[in-house]
Scaffold this motif. Structure first.
Motif, PDB file in Angstrom:
ATOM      1  N   GLY A  50      52.745  51.008 -28.428  1.00 39.64           N
ATOM      2  CA  GLY A  50      54.173  50.862 -28.688  1.00 39.64           C
ATOM      3  C   GLY A  50      54.560  49.554 -29.353  1.00 39.64           C
ATOM      4  N   TYR A  51      53.572  48.695 -29.630  1.00 36.15           N
ATOM      5  CA  TYR A  51      53.864  47.407 -30.254  1.00 36.15           C
ATOM      6  C   TYR A  51      53.535  47.446 -31.748  1.00 36.15           C
ATOM      7  CZ  TYR A  51      54.555  45.260 -25.674  1.00 36.15           C
ATOM      8  OH  TYR A  51      55.027  44.938 -24.435  1.00 36.15           O
ATOM      9  N   ASP A  52      54.274  46.627 -32.500  1.00 35.27           N
ATOM     10  CA  ASP A  52      54.046  46.515 -33.947  1.00 35.27           C
ATOM     11  C   ASP A  52      52.973  45.480 -34.272  1.00 35.27           C
ATOM     12  OD1 ASP A  52      56.323  48.233 -34.559  1.00 35.27           O
ATOM     13  OD2 ASP A  52      57.565  46.517 -33.981  1.00 35.27           O
ATOM     14  N   GLY A  53      52.808  44.525 -33.386  1.00 32.71           N
ATOM     15  CA  GLY A  53      51.875  43.448 -33.683  1.00 32.71           C
ATOM     16  C   GLY A  53      51.274  42.857 -32.422  1.00 32.71           C
ATOM     17  N   VAL A  54      50.171  42.138 -32.628  1.00 32.75           N
ATOM     18  CA  VAL A  54      49.462  41.479 -31.527  1.00 32.75           C
ATOM     19  C   VAL A  54      49.293  40.004 -31.879  1.00 32.75           C
ATOM     20  CG1 VAL A  54      47.373  41.446 -30.117  1.00 32.75           C
ATOM     21  CG2 VAL A  54      48.193  43.593 -31.050  1.00 32.75           C
ATOM     22  N   TYR A  55      49.582  39.157 -30.927  1.00 30.02           N
ATOM     23  CA  TYR A  55      49.423  37.709 -31.057  1.00 30.02           C
ATOM     24  C   TYR A  55      48.206  37.338 -30.213  1.00 30.02           C
ATOM     25  CZ  TYR A  55      51.077  32.766 -30.702  1.00 30.02           C
ATOM     26  OH  TYR A  55      51.217  31.392 -30.740  1.00 30.02           O
ATOM     27  N   ILE A  56      47.137  36.871 -30.856  1.00 27.76           N
ATOM     28  CA  ILE A  56      45.870  36.649 -30.151  1.00 27.76           C
ATOM     29  C   ILE A  56      45.591  35.166 -29.970  1.00 27.76           C
ATOM     30  CG2 ILE A  56      43.390  37.036 -30.189  1.00 27.76           C
ATOM     31  CD1 ILE A  56      43.770  39.417 -31.884  1.00 27.76           C
ATOM     32  N   ILE A  57      45.393  34.755 -28.737  1.00 22.60           N
ATOM     33  CA  ILE A  57      45.002  33.371 -28.441  1.00 22.60           C
ATOM     34  C   ILE A  57      43.528  33.165 -28.771  1.00 22.60           C
ATOM     35  CG2 ILE A  57      44.831  31.609 -26.646  1.00 22.60           C
ATOM     36  CD1 ILE A  57      47.708  32.367 -27.297  1.00 22.60           C
ATOM     37  N   GLY A  58      42.678  34.108 -28.365  1.00 17.92           N
ATOM     38  CA  GLY A  58      41.263  34.061 -28.719  1.00 17.92           C
ATOM     39  C   GLY A  58      40.336  33.523 -27.655  1.00 17.92           C
ATOM     40  N   ASP A  59      40.862  32.888 -26.610  1.00 14.64           N
ATOM     41  CA  ASP A  59      39.975  32.304 -25.596  1.00 14.64           C
ATOM     42  C   ASP A  59      39.244  33.361 -24.780  1.00 14.64           C
ATOM     43  OD1 ASP A  59      40.811  29.887 -26.486  1.00 14.64           O
ATOM     44  OD2 ASP A  59      41.832  29.257 -24.658  1.00 14.64           O
ATOM     45  N   GLN A  60      39.760  34.587 -24.767  1.00 13.04           N
ATOM     46  CA  GLN A  60      39.126  35.653 -23.991  1.00 13.04           C
ATOM     47  C   GLN A  60      38.150  36.485 -24.825  1.00 13.04           C
ATOM     48  OE1 GLN A  60      39.501  35.564 -20.886  1.00 13.04           O
ATOM     49  NE2 GLN A  60      41.246  34.160 -20.819  1.00 13.04           N
TER      50      GLN A  60
END
Length: 321
Positions: A50-60
């Protein structure tokens, strides 16, 4: 746009709230923040629906392999950092019409300063001296003066160039190597370009600053490390995958090197049994090269990438080529 951060971490929550979530909300966009891990693939995919975008931190770690094709309607992946290829399958994203953005240069000076800090810490045996005083002792052990010694810098990207300049300012004889020649950039650098083997054979200290790609993985091999002069120093603030860490540790245990400083590891936190922790000339830091107040702008810039995309003018787009 409606976006989600799945791999959020508590230490970043207030920064992201101030610099990303609130500015997005002021422009009519929404970023939902979760502190979860990508290890549960099904849960990660379900969270993104249901989301248009993903904001990724990357530490995981990287997005799960099936993620991109399992989230219908996904348009944007905004990566908080430079090396998006390590965390997102950019070629697949392109084939699916998903834009991937990154922050191309946000902490060059911070990481370069940390590399130089590790170099000083090893050369002047700072952690070892601190432990001596804390133990109530007063033993003085000999360090190395850096001025007049040779510094080899592997990689002439933004961070490598900063290290080259700082090494030169310290009075070191700087030489460098990069996979591709960049005459327009290297013409303005102090020091000189040399072949990689020569760099290792002639450098008193080597600092690694290459991007991790399929071509650079394992490039700093056991054979190259064996070429180092006696009592050399190795610093790695780039990526662990560049370096044969086991071979480096073996050299430390044999007493061949003066020391080493590592800020990056194959798994983070690292498996400590893989390191000779009894060697006081091995200095380990928890991937903090970019952790300065100034470098925290990386979160804000990744958020601004979202706004640019929403406005129809994407910037800092990462491509597979």
């Amino acid at each position: 746009m409606k976006l989600v951060c799945i791999d959020g971490e508590a230490q970043y929550a207030s920064i992201v709230r101030r610099d990303v979530i609130d500015p997005l909300a002021a422009r009519g966009h929404q970023l939902d923040w979760f502190e979860e891990r990508f290890a549960d693939v099904d849960a990660t995919i379900a969270r993104a629906q249901g989301y248009d975008g993903v904001y990724i931190i990357g530490d995981q770690g990287p997005l799960p392999e099936a993620f991109l094709r399992s989230v219908p309607g996904l348009k944007l992946v905004s990566f908080v950092g430079t090396g998006a290829h390590r965390f997102v399958n950019v070629a697949e994203a392109e084939s699916l019409g998903i834009t991937v953005t990154n922050v191309p240069d946000f902490a060059s000076r911070s990481v370069a300063e940390h590399a130089i800090a590790l170099l000083f810490a090893v050369a002047r045996r700072v952690p070892e001296a601190d432990a001596i005083v804390r133990a109530g002792d007063w033993e003085k052990r000999q360090g190395l003066k850096l001025a007049g010694r040779t510094l080899g810098v592997v990689g002439t990207g933004a961070i490598g160039r900063e290290v080259i300049r700082m090494g030169h300012a310290l009075g070191m004889d700087v030489r460098y190597w990069n996979r591709t020649e960049r005459p327009e950039i290297e013409a303005g650098l102090p020091g000189r370009r040399v072949p990689l083997a020569e760099l290792f054979e002639t450098s008193d200290a080597v600092s690694l600053h290459l991007t991790h790609t399929a071509e650079t993985e394992g490039i700093i091999s056991a054979e190259l490390l064996e070429r180092l002069p006696e009592r050399a120093i190795v610093i790695n603030t780039a990526r662990a995958e560049l370096l044969d860490t086991a071979a480096l540790c073996a050299l430390l245990e044999r007493g061949r090197l003066f020391g080493a400083g590592l800020d990056v590891f194959a798994s983070e936190p690292p498996e400590l049994s893989e390191f000779p922790l009894e060697q006081r000339n091995l200095i380990l830091t928890p991937h903090v090269g970019f952790h300065t107040d100034e470098a925290d702008d990386v979160f804000k810039i990744a958020g601004e990438n979202i706004l640019a995309f929403a406005d129809g003018a994407p910037r800092n787009v990462v491509t597979s080529s």
